[in-house]
Motif scaffolding. Sequence first.
Motif, PDB file in Angstrom:
ATOM      1  N   ASN A  48      -6.048  -2.418   5.456  1.00  0.00           N
ATOM      2  CA  ASN A  48      -4.633  -2.780   5.558  1.00  0.00           C
ATOM      3  C   ASN A  48      -4.311  -4.031   4.751  1.00  0.00           C
ATOM      4  O   ASN A  48      -3.223  -4.146   4.178  1.00  0.00           O
ATOM      5  N   PHE A  61     -15.604  14.250  10.602  1.00  0.00           N
ATOM      6  CA  PHE A  61     -14.283  14.826  10.869  1.00  0.00           C
ATOM      7  C   PHE A  61     -13.229  13.723  11.040  1.00  0.00           C
ATOM      8  O   PHE A  61     -12.140  13.808  10.481  1.00  0.00           O
ATOM      9  N   GLN A  71      -7.118  -2.137  19.741  1.00  0.00           N
ATOM     10  CA  GLN A  71      -8.245  -1.505  19.056  1.00  0.00           C
ATOM     11  C   GLN A  71      -9.436  -2.441  18.898  1.00  0.00           C
ATOM     12  O   GLN A  71      -9.284  -3.662  18.823  1.00  0.00           O
ATOM     13  N   ILE A  78     -11.346   6.661  17.166  1.00  0.00           N
ATOM     14  CA  ILE A  78     -10.266   7.053  16.266  1.00  0.00           C
ATOM     15  C   ILE A  78     -10.784   7.385  14.881  1.00  0.00           C
ATOM     16  O   ILE A  78     -10.294   8.280  14.219  1.00  0.00           O
ATOM     17  N   ILE A 113      -0.477   0.461 -10.415  1.00  0.00           N
ATOM     18  CA  ILE A 113      -1.612   0.877  -9.578  1.00  0.00           C
ATOM     19  C   ILE A 113      -1.647   2.394  -9.549  1.00  0.00           C
ATOM     20  O   ILE A 113      -0.639   3.038  -9.261  1.00  0.00           O
ATOM     21  N   GLU A 136       2.266  -4.761  -6.899  1.00  0.00           N
ATOM     22  CA  GLU A 136       3.278  -3.891  -7.515  1.00  0.00           C
ATOM     23  C   GLU A 136       4.590  -4.635  -7.709  1.00  0.00           C
ATOM     24  O   GLU A 136       5.287  -4.436  -8.701  1.00  0.00           O
ATOM     25  N   LYS A 176     -11.256   5.693  23.308  1.00  0.00           N
ATOM     26  CA  LYS A 176     -11.322   6.894  22.484  1.00  0.00           C
ATOM     27  C   LYS A 176     -11.603   6.497  21.041  1.00  0.00           C
ATOM     28  O   LYS A 176     -10.988   5.581  20.497  1.00  0.00           O
ATOM     29  N   ASN A 214     -12.123  14.565   2.599  1.00  0.00           N
ATOM     30  CA  ASN A 214     -11.801  15.831   1.956  1.00  0.00           C
ATOM     31  C   ASN A 214     -12.096  15.742   0.466  1.00  0.00           C
ATOM     32  O   ASN A 214     -11.814  14.731  -0.165  1.00  0.00           O
ATOM     33  N   PRO A 236      -8.056   5.254   7.870  1.00  0.00           N
ATOM     34  CA  PRO A 236      -6.828   4.568   8.268  1.00  0.00           C
ATOM     35  C   PRO A 236      -7.058   3.070   8.144  1.00  0.00           C
ATOM     36  O   PRO A 236      -7.475   2.607   7.076  1.00  0.00           O
ATOM     37  N   ASN A 237      -6.874   2.306   9.200  1.00  0.00           N
ATOM     38  CA  ASN A 237      -7.062   0.855   9.146  1.00  0.00           C
ATOM     39  C   ASN A 237      -8.528   0.510   9.367  1.00  0.00           C
ATOM     40  O   ASN A 237      -8.901   0.029  10.418  1.00  0.00           O
ATOM     41  N   ASN A 239     -10.336   9.417   3.927  1.00  0.00           N
ATOM     42  CA  ASN A 239      -8.981   8.877   4.010  1.00  0.00           C
ATOM     43  C   ASN A 239      -8.966   7.968   5.223  1.00  0.00           C
ATOM     44  O   ASN A 239      -8.446   8.315   6.279  1.00  0.00           O
ATOM     45  N   SER A 252      -7.363   8.320  -2.351  1.00  0.00           N
ATOM     46  CA  SER A 252      -6.059   8.974  -2.474  1.00  0.00           C
ATOM     47  C   SER A 252      -4.927   7.974  -2.359  1.00  0.00           C
ATOM     48  O   SER A 252      -3.814   8.230  -2.781  1.00  0.00           O
ATOM     49  N   GLU A 253      -5.194   6.829  -1.742  1.00  0.00           N
ATOM     50  CA  GLU A 253      -4.227   5.736  -1.717  1.00  0.00           C
ATOM     51  C   GLU A 253      -5.035   4.449  -1.631  1.00  0.00           C
ATOM     52  O   GLU A 253      -6.234   4.482  -1.360  1.00  0.00           O
ATOM     53  N   ASN A 299     -11.552  11.718   8.095  1.00  0.00           N
ATOM     54  CA  ASN A 299     -10.524  12.396   7.299  1.00  0.00           C
ATOM     55  C   ASN A 299     -10.992  12.643   5.868  1.00  0.00           C
ATOM     56  O   ASN A 299     -10.219  12.515   4.918  1.00  0.00           O
TER      57      ASN A 299
END
Lengths: 539, 248
Positions: free
Chosen positions: A110, A446, A247, A288, A126, A120, A286, A451, A537-538, A535, A37-38, A449
Amino acid sequence: MEYDVVIVGGGPAGLSAAIRLKQQDAGIRVCVLEKGSEIGAHILSGAVVDPRALDELIPDWRERDCPLAAVPVTDNRHWFLTKNGKFSVPHWLTPGWMHNKGTYTGSLGNLCRWLAAQAEELGVEIFPGFAAAEMLYDEHGAVRGVATGDMGVGRDGQPKDDYQPGMELHARYTLFAEGARGHLTKQVIAHHALDAASQPQVYGLGLKELWDIAPHKHQPGLVIHTQGWPLSDAYGGGFLYHQADGQVALGFVVGLGYRNPHLSPFGEFQRWKQHPEIRRCLEGGKRISYGARVINEGGWQSVPKLTFPGGALVGCAAGFVNVPRIKGSHTAMKSGMLAAEAAAAALSAGRGGDALDGYEAALRSSWVAKELRMVRNVQPLIARFGAILGTALAGVEMWMRTLGMGLPYTLAHHSDRGLSRKDAARPITYPAPDGVISFDRLSSVFVSNTNHEEDQPVHLHLADPALPIDRNLPLYGEPARLYCPAGVYEVTGQEEGDPRFVINPQNCLHCKTCDIKDPAANITWVTPEGGGGPNYPNM
Amino acid sequence: MKILVPVKRVIDYNAKPRLKPDGSGVDLSNVKMSLNPFDEIAVEEAVRLKEKGVAAEVIVLSVGPAKAVEVLRTALAMGADRAIHVQSDEAVEPLAVAKILKAVAGEEQPGLIILGKQAIDDDCNQTGQMLAGLMGRPQGTFASQVVVDGDSVLVTREIDGGLETVKLALPAIVTTDLRLNEPRYASLPNIMKAKSKPLATRTPADLGVDVTPRLATVKVAEPPVRGAGIKVADADALAAKLKDMGVA
Ligand SMILES: Cc1cc2nc3c(=O)[nH]c(=O)nc-3n(C[C@H](O)[C@H](O)[C@H](O)COP(=O)(O)OP(=O)(O)OC[C@H]3O[C@@H](n4cnc5c(N)ncnc54)[C@H](O)[C@@H]3O)c2cc1C
Ligand SMILES: Cc1cc2nc3c(=O)[nH]c(=O)nc-3n(C[C@H](O)[C@H](O)[C@H](O)COP(=O)(O)OP(=O)(O)OC[C@H]3O[C@@H](n4cnc5c(N)ncnc54)[C@H](O)[C@@H]3O)c2cc1C
Ligand code: SF4
């Protein structure tokens, strides 16, 4: 739409190729298709990155807010794990190129987001959210570009109200930068028999989590590799990298050549985290995010021919992973750059639709080739030093796929597909997750992310829909239930004597394991509707 | 007639929000952001009205940091004609957004302003209503159907127990509910075209709006962890359980 160069895949290889093309000639029309999606949404890596290629591509990257610059690797450790303890492998026992001197640790996703912004700025177009679904050939058999997938098609294959047909993207050269086990790459390799002279590609499945850990345990720049426990039926090992912002990225790679059908790479990863040395780092932290992706482990001898009329393979689509170093991003970038240089030269000579022989030659005499060839000789070198180097040898071997790697002649890789009958293999039971350090598959998916639009055709094709129950279940206990890191495959109704094979495609992490590991090659992964999938993240 | 559609850049609906360790808010670093789903529906509705010949121009507006331009480009790719970016690096509360919208509406004179009913990040459900109050114009909220009829608009609203249809004199404010339409996919050629559509940059100050926050967040906390569920064999067992719990 017409372009000079279409690039399939916005990972390090594709983005580096795009940037290099524009650096060579700003007038070249370049577009990058990315199914996530990105940019970065589907990138999953360690990562400890050797900046060699980045230094060549954008020499002042450190001064340009590149997120990779934040954490140089300052402390590099190798552990050999036993059930409850560990041996540290002393530094001087491992060859210098494994010390991670001058490397950086951070999120490859990232880094890709940052590379995309650079691209870009140079005028690269892109398009995230668009999967290249189909190859296009011209009347002479040369690759003429790709077509994006249709959007808005229902599960039954019928167009819905928001139907949007795919688009043809034509190019003088098409670069395949889909990463390991690319969907179109696979077709191109078969169509042009690019692997006729190379060993078959073999893979490992890498599972990864990202954790916020307790601040007093965090040592940015510390990277740890482990081998040994808990694996006994497979090659592989773990990594734990202390990165920015409190992290830790940790993961586990399991060679997919394992034969025991009871083995679950996911289960091994969760168990590994319970080792006292790993657990200690995570307690009070925790989780992530979670994800999984296959990684090429065939090494230099599995690299296919790279070029064909109208295009070329770059990055992990070809498979330039330095296996003992588990690094493929720097070689992916360099291969993208070399392909771009060859394409720019060909375009300025008015060419198009032919083979980029210049790229093949440049790559095979580049530092990528040198680095990968050197790895082949590591094994016999270390072997000569005998027992005192046993642990070091294992430290290297952990990331090496076969004992044959590095010998002056190459031993054949075995295909990843073979499995023992379930009754002939050692049963394995995995401890139940505690929900604190170890987790089940669904709660893991879960936090990826993930979908997918639910009302779309299933993107996991079965050549024979009856085979999972008729053959895989009695022989192997249907291994897809265990090797899939996302719980996409289930067998229900066994207690009632009416077993059914269920596919939950919306959970798919796009790791590509099922396309590799099904013993009968019955499963083919195709691109779902663009924008679907994890989706990250980093990551 | 012009239609103004305010669009917000919010945490993506697939992303799992995490709290900052100090409980001051949601940690947005490394999190995917996208166009608020209800605003996507608003853009779709405006573009459809334009395609039907009801509207002449669709203007999208976003208040937010530099990256808010990304959601404006998304809206332009869906078919909006031009965009206004009101640059602000601080979080802007609904009242301040409504004041900015009022100022822009004063310049642009739109016949319709279509907003999402709420933004999925803070779920305020306030901006549209506040804007209607500030402008002294009628509002049709939670729209599941929008029909422009001469100089008025019929808005069907989803309310408890059914549907209510209100007739508003234009210019009017409409907020969208989930079932108003199914937003389209932006096509590749339209994404490319969107890159060259006009995008103006403004600031709250040059619109004469003070965006200083008026609310203080006391604490942001995660919902309590749900206990483990149980599996029941069949409907009878479920009914018995519910009876035991005194629910049925
Ligand atoms: C667990 C793990 C740990 C690793 N650790 C390290 C490390 O520490 N250091 C290191 O250097 N390397 C590491 N690697 C290897 C490294 O991640 C890869 O070598 C690198 O990502 C390859 O880059 P690439 O651009 O070729 O492919 P990828 O990074 O796989 O990117 C391919 C991109 O193309 C997109 N794509 C694929 N098919 C299509 C299609 N049909 N249409 C549109 N888009 C498509 C994908 O979504 C993806 O974004 C690791 C890998 C794994 C799995
Ligand atoms: C951005 C967004 C905003 C939304 N906002 C709104 C809104 O404001 N108002 C609104 O009305 N809708 C809203 N929705 C839609 C709404 O969330 C869903 O339509 C609704 O939750 C669907 O519920 P369901 O009961 O039909 O099905 P499901 O979601 O499938 O099920 C709901 C629950 O039923 C239980 N359940 C399901 N199967 C079983 C089983 N086998 N055993 C036991 N329990 C089970 C589970 O507890 C589950 O959580 C929104 C959706 C989105 C994406
Ligand atoms: S379905 Fe296949 S590609 Fe998807 S997560 Fe499972 S094994 Fe990986």
